[in-house]
Design a protein around this motif. Sequence first.
Motif, PDB file in Angstrom:
ATOM      1  N   MET A 242       0.836  -1.204   0.000  1.00 40.06           N
ATOM      2  CA  MET A 242       0.000   0.000   0.000  1.00 40.06           C
ATOM      3  C   MET A 242       0.867   1.248   0.000  1.00 40.06           C
ATOM      4  SD  MET A 242      -2.799  -1.353   2.784  1.00 40.06           S
ATOM      5  CE  MET A 242      -3.687   0.208   2.953  1.00 40.06           C
ATOM      6  N   PHE A 243       1.893   1.237   0.816  1.00 41.64           N
ATOM      7  CA  PHE A 243       2.794   2.392   0.907  1.00 41.64           C
ATOM      8  C   PHE A 243       3.541   2.613  -0.408  1.00 41.64           C
ATOM      9  CE2 PHE A 243       7.170   3.815   1.828  1.00 41.64           C
ATOM     10  CZ  PHE A 243       6.894   5.116   2.223  1.00 41.64           C
ATOM     11  N   LYS A 244       4.008   1.539  -1.026  1.00 44.26           N
ATOM     12  CA  LYS A 244       4.715   1.673  -2.308  1.00 44.26           C
ATOM     13  C   LYS A 244       3.808   2.291  -3.365  1.00 44.26           C
ATOM     14  CE  LYS A 244       6.080  -2.634  -2.709  1.00 44.26           C
ATOM     15  NZ  LYS A 244       6.732  -3.814  -3.317  1.00 44.26           N
ATOM     16  N   ARG A 245       2.571   1.792  -3.448  1.00 39.86           N
ATOM     17  CA  ARG A 245       1.650   2.324  -4.448  1.00 39.86           C
ATOM     18  C   ARG A 245       1.348   3.804  -4.167  1.00 39.86           C
ATOM     19  NH1 ARG A 245      -2.484   1.416  -8.341  1.00 39.86           N
ATOM     20  NH2 ARG A 245      -1.230  -0.369  -8.973  1.00 39.86           N
ATOM     21  N   LEU A 246       1.133   4.121  -2.907  1.00 37.43           N
ATOM     22  CA  LEU A 246       0.835   5.490  -2.504  1.00 37.43           C
ATOM     23  C   LEU A 246       1.973   6.437  -2.881  1.00 37.43           C
ATOM     24  CD1 LEU A 246      -0.935   7.487  -0.814  1.00 37.43           C
ATOM     25  CD2 LEU A 246       0.254   6.627   1.208  1.00 37.43           C
ATOM     26  N   THR A 247       3.193   6.033  -2.610  1.00 37.82           N
ATOM     27  CA  THR A 247       4.352   6.884  -2.889  1.00 37.82           C
ATOM     28  C   THR A 247       4.597   7.013  -4.383  1.00 37.82           C
ATOM     29  OG1 THR A 247       5.324   6.131  -0.792  1.00 37.82           O
ATOM     30  CG2 THR A 247       6.772   7.275  -2.323  1.00 37.82           C
ATOM     31  N   ARG A 248       4.468   5.928  -5.119  1.00 29.75           N
ATOM     32  CA  ARG A 248       4.648   6.001  -6.565  1.00 29.75           C
ATOM     33  C   ARG A 248       3.606   6.923  -7.200  1.00 29.75           C
ATOM     34  NH1 ARG A 248       7.662   2.932  -9.667  1.00 29.75           N
ATOM     35  NH2 ARG A 248       6.035   2.871 -11.272  1.00 29.75           N
ATOM     36  N   ASN A 249       2.374   6.864  -6.697  1.00 27.99           N
ATOM     37  CA  ASN A 249       1.333   7.773  -7.193  1.00 27.99           C
ATOM     38  C   ASN A 249       1.736   9.226  -6.980  1.00 27.99           C
ATOM     39  OD1 ASN A 249      -0.250   5.618  -7.948  1.00 27.99           O
ATOM     40  ND2 ASN A 249      -1.680   5.784  -6.232  1.00 27.99           N
ATOM     41  N   LEU A 270       4.728  10.481   5.634  1.00 27.49           N
ATOM     42  CA  LEU A 270       3.330  10.057   5.700  1.00 27.49           C
ATOM     43  C   LEU A 270       2.398  11.256   5.797  1.00 27.49           C
ATOM     44  CD1 LEU A 270       1.485   7.649   5.671  1.00 27.49           C
ATOM     45  CD2 LEU A 270       1.692   7.485   8.154  1.00 27.49           C
ATOM     46  N   HIS A 271       2.828  12.293   6.491  1.00 22.62           N
ATOM     47  CA  HIS A 271       2.031  13.522   6.569  1.00 22.62           C
ATOM     48  C   HIS A 271       1.857  14.132   5.174  1.00 22.62           C
ATOM     49  CE1 HIS A 271       0.604  17.458   7.906  1.00 22.62           C
ATOM     50  NE2 HIS A 271       1.564  18.008   7.184  1.00 22.62           N
ATOM     51  N   ASP A 272       2.962  14.226   4.422  1.00 26.76           N
ATOM     52  CA  ASP A 272       2.895  14.795   3.079  1.00 26.76           C
ATOM     53  C   ASP A 272       2.040  13.938   2.157  1.00 26.76           C
ATOM     54  OD1 ASP A 272       4.505  16.857   3.894  1.00 26.76           O
ATOM     55  OD2 ASP A 272       6.354  16.017   3.056  1.00 26.76           O
ATOM     56  N   LEU A 273       2.162  12.622   2.292  1.00 25.44           N
ATOM     57  CA  LEU A 273       1.362  11.720   1.460  1.00 25.44           C
ATOM     58  C   LEU A 273      -0.121  11.828   1.794  1.00 25.44           C
ATOM     59  CD1 LEU A 273       3.643   8.549   1.550  1.00 25.44           C
ATOM     60  CD2 LEU A 273       3.157   9.952  -0.451  1.00 25.44           C
ATOM     61  N   THR A 274      -0.444  11.985   3.073  1.00 26.97           N
ATOM     62  CA  THR A 274      -1.842  12.069   3.493  1.00 26.97           C
ATOM     63  C   THR A 274      -2.501  13.341   2.972  1.00 26.97           C
ATOM     64  OG1 THR A 274      -1.315  10.815   5.507  1.00 26.97           O
ATOM     65  CG2 THR A 274      -3.386  12.045   5.498  1.00 26.97           C
ATOM     66  N   ARG A 275      -1.755  14.448   2.965  1.00 23.74           N
ATOM     67  CA  ARG A 275      -2.319  15.722   2.490  1.00 23.74           C
ATOM     68  C   ARG A 275      -2.703  15.664   1.031  1.00 23.74           C
ATOM     69  NH1 ARG A 275       1.127  20.768   3.091  1.00 23.74           N
ATOM     70  NH2 ARG A 275       2.699  19.351   2.227  1.00 23.74           N
ATOM     71  N   GLN A 276      -1.974  14.893   0.231  1.00 20.65           N
ATOM     72  CA  GLN A 276      -2.162  14.891  -1.213  1.00 20.65           C
ATOM     73  C   GLN A 276      -2.915  13.651  -1.713  1.00 20.65           C
ATOM     74  OE1 GLN A 276      -1.148  17.507  -2.890  1.00 20.65           O
ATOM     75  NE2 GLN A 276       0.076  18.484  -1.285  1.00 20.65           N
ATOM     76  N   ASP A 277      -3.325  12.759  -0.813  1.00 18.04           N
ATOM     77  CA  ASP A 277      -3.823  11.449  -1.225  1.00 18.04           C
ATOM     78  C   ASP A 277      -5.300  11.468  -1.602  1.00 18.04           C
ATOM     79  OD1 ASP A 277      -4.032   8.685  -1.621  1.00 18.04           O
ATOM     80  OD2 ASP A 277      -4.585   8.375   0.472  1.00 18.04           O
ATOM     81  N   ALA A 278      -5.592  11.088  -2.841  1.00 16.08           N
ATOM     82  CA  ALA A 278      -6.978  10.970  -3.277  1.00 16.08           C
ATOM     83  C   ALA A 278      -7.440   9.515  -3.278  1.00 16.08           C
ATOM     84  CB  ALA A 278      -7.138  11.551  -4.684  1.00 16.08           C
ATOM     85  N   THR A 279      -6.499   8.577  -3.035  1.00 18.37           N
ATOM     86  CA  THR A 279      -6.836   7.156  -3.096  1.00 18.37           C
ATOM     87  C   THR A 279      -7.351   6.610  -1.772  1.00 18.37           C
ATOM     88  OG1 THR A 279      -4.639   6.383  -2.421  1.00 18.37           O
ATOM     89  CG2 THR A 279      -4.972   6.867  -4.758  1.00 18.37           C
ATOM     90  N   GLY A 280      -7.081   7.319  -0.677  1.00 19.70           N
ATOM     91  CA  GLY A 280      -7.464   6.821   0.637  1.00 19.70           C
ATOM     92  C   GLY A 280      -6.469   5.858   1.244  1.00 19.70           C
ATOM     93  N   LEU A 281      -5.391   5.530   0.506  1.00 16.62           N
ATOM     94  CA  LEU A 281      -4.419   4.570   1.019  1.00 16.62           C
ATOM     95  C   LEU A 281      -3.689   5.091   2.253  1.00 16.62           C
ATOM     96  CD1 LEU A 281      -2.844   3.277  -2.323  1.00 16.62           C
ATOM     97  CD2 LEU A 281      -4.218   1.940  -0.712  1.00 16.62           C
ATOM     98  N   ALA A 282      -3.373   6.382   2.272  1.00 18.09           N
ATOM     99  CA  ALA A 282      -2.656   6.952   3.419  1.00 18.09           C
ATOM    100  C   ALA A 282      -3.510   6.872   4.678  1.00 18.09           C
ATOM    101  CB  ALA A 282      -2.263   8.395   3.130  1.00 18.09           C
ATOM    102  N   THR A 283      -4.781   7.203   4.548  1.00 24.98           N
ATOM    103  CA  THR A 283      -5.692   7.118   5.700  1.00 24.98           C
ATOM    104  C   THR A 283      -5.854   5.672   6.145  1.00 24.98           C
ATOM    105  OG1 THR A 283      -6.884   9.084   4.982  1.00 24.98           O
ATOM    106  CG2 THR A 283      -8.019   7.626   6.524  1.00 24.98           C
TER     107      THR A 283
END
Length: 424
Positions: A242-249, A270-283
């Motif tokens: 999940m983290f790999k996919r989130l970061t690659r996105n 993780l904070h930066d990824l959560t702010r920009q995440d539209a997939t919900g993976l970070a949450t």
Amino acid sequence: MDFEVVRDPLWNNIRVDRDALAVLDTPAVQRLRYVRQLGYAYLVYPGATHTRFEHALGTYHLARRALAALDERGVAELVTPDERIGVRLAALLHDVGHYPFSHALEEAGLPHHEQLAERHLRSRELSELLEEVAGSEAVETILALIEGRSTGALAGLISGSLDLDKIEYLTRDAWMCGVPYGSVDVDRLIASLTLVEDAATGRQTIGVLEKGLSALESLLFAKYQMFRNVYWHHAVRAATCMFKRLTRNAIAQGTLTSDAIAQTTDDRLLHDLTRQDATGLATDLRRRRLHKRALDYPVAGLGSTGSWLSEDPSLLAAVEDAVAVEAGGSPGDVLIDLPVKPRMLSVDLPLRRRDGVVVHLTDEGAAGHLGLPRVAEELYQSAQRYRVFVRRALELDHDAMAALAVLPRSEVQSRLARGIALSR
């Protein structure tokens, strides 16, 4: 004062000499306080919150112990003072280029952390300090040790079959996870270290005495057990995927760069990824809502798997999304995982027998001495699993997904290009 003592839960008292104390206080090393050693393993093993900083201190501690053991054996006069300080500081700095969240981002296609060490070592603050405490060639010496290029007598302590990094992380990881799998006879291993002459080059190199063979086998088997039970635990791997996919996105969308990621910390990333995440993976990761196993196959039962599964993250992501859509889901609903650790139980080490004769331990073992490497491939395949994780219940054809794993890259690419179904 020429040294300080740091209290450590694993090694108790760690003496840190003055030169190492100065290095510890640099921003590059202090960053490691905020980079967890085992990535998302803490979602399964709550104690696994230890950091690269603790591990670096522990590896430094083992380097000091190894040098002391060589002194007692009377072979340390074969090593120059510059080599000694270089090895101590290389042990401290070997993970200075490490990404957040363990090795996940290397799997995602980013450069290996050893390649990133150079930027930190050549930064003005750290390079000037290293030259001050260890001489004008310090950066080159330490970098060669970390990258496995050094021809120095002590290079095997930093990169090799018996390197101190391996001894430290297996012991610390097992301790912090609360598992019995990483049991290594550290005292015996270090007491068995010696220097021998390499028959091919005539140079001195790190070897092991025959009395240390059982301890060496304990190290190899601990490594196998930790990969099988901790590092490749299904929930740890689900979170890692999940983290790999989130970061690659995020990199593909331009919200983060690989350069910025290489210099940040776990929580900041993780904070930066959560702010920009539209997939919900970070949450989902923050709340431990992990993708679940839909398929879980032992690699030994599949035969030869396609190299694209572990070597081509872009193709893998395209396959995952194609399978998800075919099964009635959405991109990101399916994640496919095949972790690899080539030469997991590899051995390349001189052994001095009791009669003084030096033999070489290799992946074939050594008759009458070391048998574990001869079954290394079987152990490796028993630890490896091919898994398919899903966000929601989907109809997946198990036989088709197993067949997909063994397809060569060219066939997978062809099917994607022609719109041929991959999962049925």
